[in-house]
Write a protein that holds these residues in place. Structure first.
Motif, PDB file in Angstrom:
ATOM      1  N   VAL A  73      85.507 -14.637 -29.810  1.00 46.95           N
ATOM      2  CA  VAL A  73      84.845 -15.941 -29.851  1.00 46.95           C
ATOM      3  C   VAL A  73      83.973 -16.081 -28.608  1.00 46.95           C
ATOM      4  CG1 VAL A  73      85.145 -18.435 -29.892  1.00 46.95           C
ATOM      5  CG2 VAL A  73      86.727 -16.977 -31.161  1.00 46.95           C
ATOM      6  N   ARG A  74      82.698 -16.433 -28.833  1.00 43.06           N
ATOM      7  CA  ARG A  74      81.751 -16.551 -27.726  1.00 43.06           C
ATOM      8  C   ARG A  74      81.100 -17.925 -27.729  1.00 43.06           C
ATOM      9  NH1 ARG A  74      77.625 -11.881 -27.620  1.00 43.06           N
ATOM     10  NH2 ARG A  74      76.904 -12.808 -29.563  1.00 43.06           N
ATOM     11  N   VAL A  75      80.967 -18.522 -26.544  1.00 42.95           N
ATOM     12  CA  VAL A  75      80.198 -19.754 -26.373  1.00 42.95           C
ATOM     13  C   VAL A  75      79.095 -19.458 -25.368  1.00 42.95           C
ATOM     14  CG1 VAL A  75      82.049 -21.333 -26.985  1.00 42.95           C
ATOM     15  CG2 VAL A  75      81.819 -20.583 -24.623  1.00 42.95           C
ATOM     16  N   GLY A  76      77.913 -20.052 -25.590  1.00 42.70           N
ATOM     17  CA  GLY A  76      76.794 -19.718 -24.727  1.00 42.70           C
ATOM     18  C   GLY A  76      75.795 -20.838 -24.582  1.00 42.70           C
ATOM     19  N   LEU A  77      74.941 -20.683 -23.578  1.00 46.70           N
ATOM     20  CA  LEU A  77      73.875 -21.629 -23.274  1.00 46.70           C
ATOM     21  C   LEU A  77      72.602 -20.836 -23.056  1.00 46.70           C
ATOM     22  CD1 LEU A  77      72.893 -24.523 -22.391  1.00 46.70           C
ATOM     23  CD2 LEU A  77      73.512 -23.851 -20.061  1.00 46.70           C
ATOM     24  N   GLY A  78      71.499 -21.318 -23.611  1.00 47.53           N
ATOM     25  CA  GLY A  78      70.241 -20.593 -23.479  1.00 47.53           C
ATOM     26  C   GLY A  78      69.057 -21.496 -23.199  1.00 47.53           C
ATOM     27  N   TYR A  79      67.984 -20.873 -22.703  1.00 48.29           N
ATOM     28  CA  TYR A  79      66.745 -21.588 -22.396  1.00 48.29           C
ATOM     29  C   TYR A  79      65.579 -20.677 -22.757  1.00 48.29           C
ATOM     30  CZ  TYR A  79      62.931 -23.617 -19.636  1.00 48.29           C
ATOM     31  OH  TYR A  79      61.735 -24.147 -19.244  1.00 48.29           O
ATOM     32  N   SER A  80      64.525 -21.270 -23.321  1.00 45.63           N
ATOM     33  CA  SER A  80      63.353 -20.475 -23.671  1.00 45.63           C
ATOM     34  C   SER A  80      62.097 -21.334 -23.621  1.00 45.63           C
ATOM     35  CB  SER A  80      63.517 -19.883 -25.077  1.00 45.63           C
ATOM     36  OG  SER A  80      62.435 -19.039 -25.402  1.00 45.63           O
ATOM     37  N   ARG A  81      60.992 -20.744 -23.145  1.00 44.14           N
ATOM     38  CA  ARG A  81      59.677 -21.385 -23.201  1.00 44.14           C
ATOM     39  C   ARG A  81      59.063 -21.050 -24.547  1.00 44.14           C
ATOM     40  NH1 ARG A  81      57.689 -22.968 -18.151  1.00 44.14           N
ATOM     41  NH2 ARG A  81      56.108 -24.026 -19.427  1.00 44.14           N
ATOM     42  N   VAL A  82      58.646 -22.085 -25.297  1.00 46.05           N
ATOM     43  CA  VAL A  82      58.150 -21.893 -26.657  1.00 46.05           C
ATOM     44  C   VAL A  82      56.818 -22.617 -26.845  1.00 46.05           C
ATOM     45  CG1 VAL A  82      60.457 -21.557 -27.626  1.00 46.05           C
ATOM     46  CG2 VAL A  82      59.503 -23.867 -27.493  1.00 46.05           C
ATOM     47  N   ASP A  83      56.232 -22.428 -28.018  1.00 45.16           N
ATOM     48  CA  ASP A  83      54.974 -23.091 -28.361  1.00 45.16           C
ATOM     49  C   ASP A  83      55.222 -24.578 -28.570  1.00 45.16           C
ATOM     50  OD1 ASP A  83      52.316 -23.482 -29.157  1.00 45.16           O
ATOM     51  OD2 ASP A  83      52.813 -23.127 -31.256  1.00 45.16           O
ATOM     52  N   SER A  84      54.272 -25.403 -28.136  1.00 39.44           N
ATOM     53  CA  SER A  84      54.422 -26.854 -28.271  1.00 39.44           C
ATOM     54  C   SER A  84      53.849 -27.386 -29.584  1.00 39.44           C
ATOM     55  CB  SER A  84      53.739 -27.563 -27.097  1.00 39.44           C
ATOM     56  OG  SER A  84      52.369 -27.208 -27.049  1.00 39.44           O
ATOM     57  N   HIS A 108      59.791 -26.314 -24.216  1.00 35.22           N
ATOM     58  CA  HIS A 108      60.959 -25.460 -23.996  1.00 35.22           C
ATOM     59  C   HIS A 108      62.086 -25.887 -24.924  1.00 35.22           C
ATOM     60  CE1 HIS A 108      61.776 -28.861 -21.202  1.00 35.22           C
ATOM     61  NE2 HIS A 108      63.005 -28.722 -21.673  1.00 35.22           N
ATOM     62  N   VAL A 109      63.031 -24.992 -25.065  1.00 32.51           N
ATOM     63  CA  VAL A 109      64.227 -25.246 -25.874  1.00 32.51           C
ATOM     64  C   VAL A 109      65.462 -24.877 -25.064  1.00 32.51           C
ATOM     65  CG1 VAL A 109      65.547 -24.589 -27.932  1.00 32.51           C
ATOM     66  CG2 VAL A 109      63.075 -24.831 -28.077  1.00 32.51           C
ATOM     67  N   TRP A 110      66.403 -25.816 -24.963  1.00 29.15           N
ATOM     68  CA  TRP A 110      67.760 -25.502 -24.518  1.00 29.15           C
ATOM     69  C   TRP A 110      68.613 -25.376 -25.763  1.00 29.15           C
ATOM     70  CZ3 TRP A 110      69.300 -24.332 -19.697  1.00 29.15           C
ATOM     71  CH2 TRP A 110      68.504 -24.730 -18.623  1.00 29.15           C
ATOM     72  N   ASP A 111      69.474 -24.382 -25.805  1.00 27.20           N
ATOM     73  CA  ASP A 111      70.352 -24.256 -26.972  1.00 27.20           C
ATOM     74  C   ASP A 111      71.784 -23.971 -26.537  1.00 27.20           C
ATOM     75  OD1 ASP A 111      71.113 -21.178 -27.633  1.00 27.20           O
ATOM     76  OD2 ASP A 111      69.156 -21.270 -26.675  1.00 27.20           O
ATOM     77  N   VAL A 112      72.704 -24.532 -27.303  1.00 28.73           N
ATOM     78  CA  VAL A 112      74.129 -24.275 -27.137  1.00 28.73           C
ATOM     79  C   VAL A 112      74.601 -23.576 -28.402  1.00 28.73           C
ATOM     80  CG1 VAL A 112      76.413 -25.297 -26.794  1.00 28.73           C
ATOM     81  CG2 VAL A 112      74.415 -26.287 -25.672  1.00 28.73           C
ATOM     82  N   ARG A 113      75.428 -22.540 -28.257  1.00 27.52           N
ATOM     83  CA  ARG A 113      75.824 -21.751 -29.416  1.00 27.52           C
ATOM     84  C   ARG A 113      77.288 -21.335 -29.343  1.00 27.52           C
ATOM     85  NH1 ARG A 113      72.233 -17.577 -30.389  1.00 27.52           N
ATOM     86  NH2 ARG A 113      70.638 -19.021 -29.663  1.00 27.52           N
ATOM     87  N   MET A 114      77.855 -21.117 -30.517  1.00 32.27           N
ATOM     88  CA  MET A 114      79.177 -20.512 -30.610  1.00 32.27           C
ATOM     89  C   MET A 114      79.116 -19.420 -31.664  1.00 32.27           C
ATOM     90  SD  MET A 114      82.952 -22.039 -31.570  1.00 32.27           S
ATOM     91  CE  MET A 114      82.723 -21.808 -33.337  1.00 32.27           C
ATOM     92  N   ASP A 115      79.703 -18.271 -31.368  1.00 32.75           N
ATOM     93  CA  ASP A 115      79.676 -17.142 -32.295  1.00 32.75           C
ATOM     94  C   ASP A 115      81.074 -16.604 -32.543  1.00 32.75           C
ATOM     95  OD1 ASP A 115      76.860 -16.658 -32.869  1.00 32.75           O
ATOM     96  OD2 ASP A 115      76.663 -16.130 -30.760  1.00 32.75           O
ATOM     97  N   LEU A 116      81.295 -16.172 -33.767  1.00 30.04           N
ATOM     98  CA  LEU A 116      82.403 -15.290 -34.087  1.00 30.04           C
ATOM     99  C   LEU A 116      81.842 -13.875 -34.099  1.00 30.04           C
ATOM    100  CD1 LEU A 116      84.213 -17.232 -36.958  1.00 30.04           C
ATOM    101  CD2 LEU A 116      84.868 -17.087 -34.551  1.00 30.04           C
ATOM    102  N   ILE A 117      82.537 -12.949 -33.456  1.00 29.46           N
ATOM    103  CA  ILE A 117      82.030 -11.592 -33.270  1.00 29.46           C
ATOM    104  C   ILE A 117      82.985 -10.604 -33.918  1.00 29.46           C
ATOM    105  CG2 ILE A 117      81.337  -9.872 -31.569  1.00 29.46           C
ATOM    106  CD1 ILE A 117      80.942 -12.170 -29.589  1.00 29.46           C
ATOM    107  N   TYR A 118      82.411  -9.693 -34.711  1.00 31.49           N
ATOM    108  CA  TYR A 118      83.224  -8.704 -35.423  1.00 31.49           C
ATOM    109  C   TYR A 118      82.724  -7.302 -35.107  1.00 31.49           C
ATOM    110  CZ  TYR A 118      85.922  -6.521 -39.155  1.00 31.49           C
ATOM    111  OH  TYR A 118      86.809  -5.745 -39.851  1.00 31.49           O
TER     112      TYR A 118
END
Length: 237
Positions: A73-84, A108-118
């Motif tokens: 199980v993974r939790v994460g935070l991300g940031y990216s510069r994107v087109d407006s 920009h986009v901030w994102d929060v994510r959770m993943d199940l990993i196999y």
């Protein structure tokens, strides 16, 4: 004498092997190290690369924390510069029809994510894995019209789903180099700017002229499908 010593050594080795086997069966993986090459159950990661723009992701993964549970199980935070989006269309739809000034924008986009990993085996890559899970994004586009005395932001907060594939290569007993490829899909959400709100269900607040949500969505590059291609490091605590 030599035979006696040899027999004693064999007996000690046998007893040690049996004891170690019994201990391994009785000790859950979360009490020490992961069964895969002795790696610990908590992993911290930092990745950089492309996420529909230049960005980075940080995450923490718990693996082998429950006996018989097949996923990490993974939790994460991300940031990216994107087109407006389209600066002049944004001004028409959220402010007015004036075209004075020089348009400039960024987003920009901030994102929060959770993943199940196999874990899987991909070709000759033994340490590969699939991941999938929910996403939450915070999109913010800033528009400025230099000489036109106008600035405003358009924001959108969206839920999404995503997944992908990644492979790890050991650099040391506790450090991996990780490559990841994936994509996230975000559902349409309210676009708000200035004091105007365009909603997918048509229940708008202070819409400009006869503009609709479809018009606003076309003008503003809020996340829809974001491609992810990143490389980084993982540390096994």
């Amino acid at each position: 004498m030599q035979r006696t010593i040899l027999r004693a050594v064999i007996l000690v080795m046998a007893l040690t092997t049996v004891s170690a086997s019994a201990f391994a069966q009785e000790s859950p993986a979360m009490m020490g190290e992961k069964a895969d090459n002795g790696r610990h159950w908590l992993v911290g990661e930092m990745k950089m690369g492309y996420y529909s723009g230049v960005g980075f992701h940080m995450s923490a993964t718990a693996q082998d924390f429950a006996r018989g549970f097949p996923f990490a199980v993974r939790v994460g935070l991300g940031y990216s510069r994107v087109d407006s989006g389209d600066e002049w269309a944004a001004r028409r739809i959220f402010i007015d029809n004036n075209r004075n000034g020089t348009a400039r924008s960024d987003a920009h986009v901030w994102d929060v994510r959770m993943d199940l990993i196999y874990p899987i085996k991909l070709l000759q890559l033994e340490r590969s894995q699939l991941y999938f899970g929910p996403r939450r994004s915070d999109f913010d586009a800033f528009f400025e019209y230099i000489g036109g005395a106008e600035t405003f932001s358009v924001i959108s907060k969206q839920w999404g789903l995503g997944g992908g594939l990644e492979s790890a290569f050991a650099l040391s007993p506790v450090v991996d180099m990780v490559f990841t490829l994936g994509a996230d899909y975000y559902f349409k959400s309210t676009l708000s700017g200035h004091d105007t709100y365009y909603r997918p269900d048509g229940d708008h607040t202070h819409p400009i002229a006869d503009y609709t949500y479809a018009d606003a969505d076309k003008a503003i590059a809020q996340p829809d499908v974001l491609t992810r291609l990143m490389v980084g490091l993982a540390y096994h605590f």
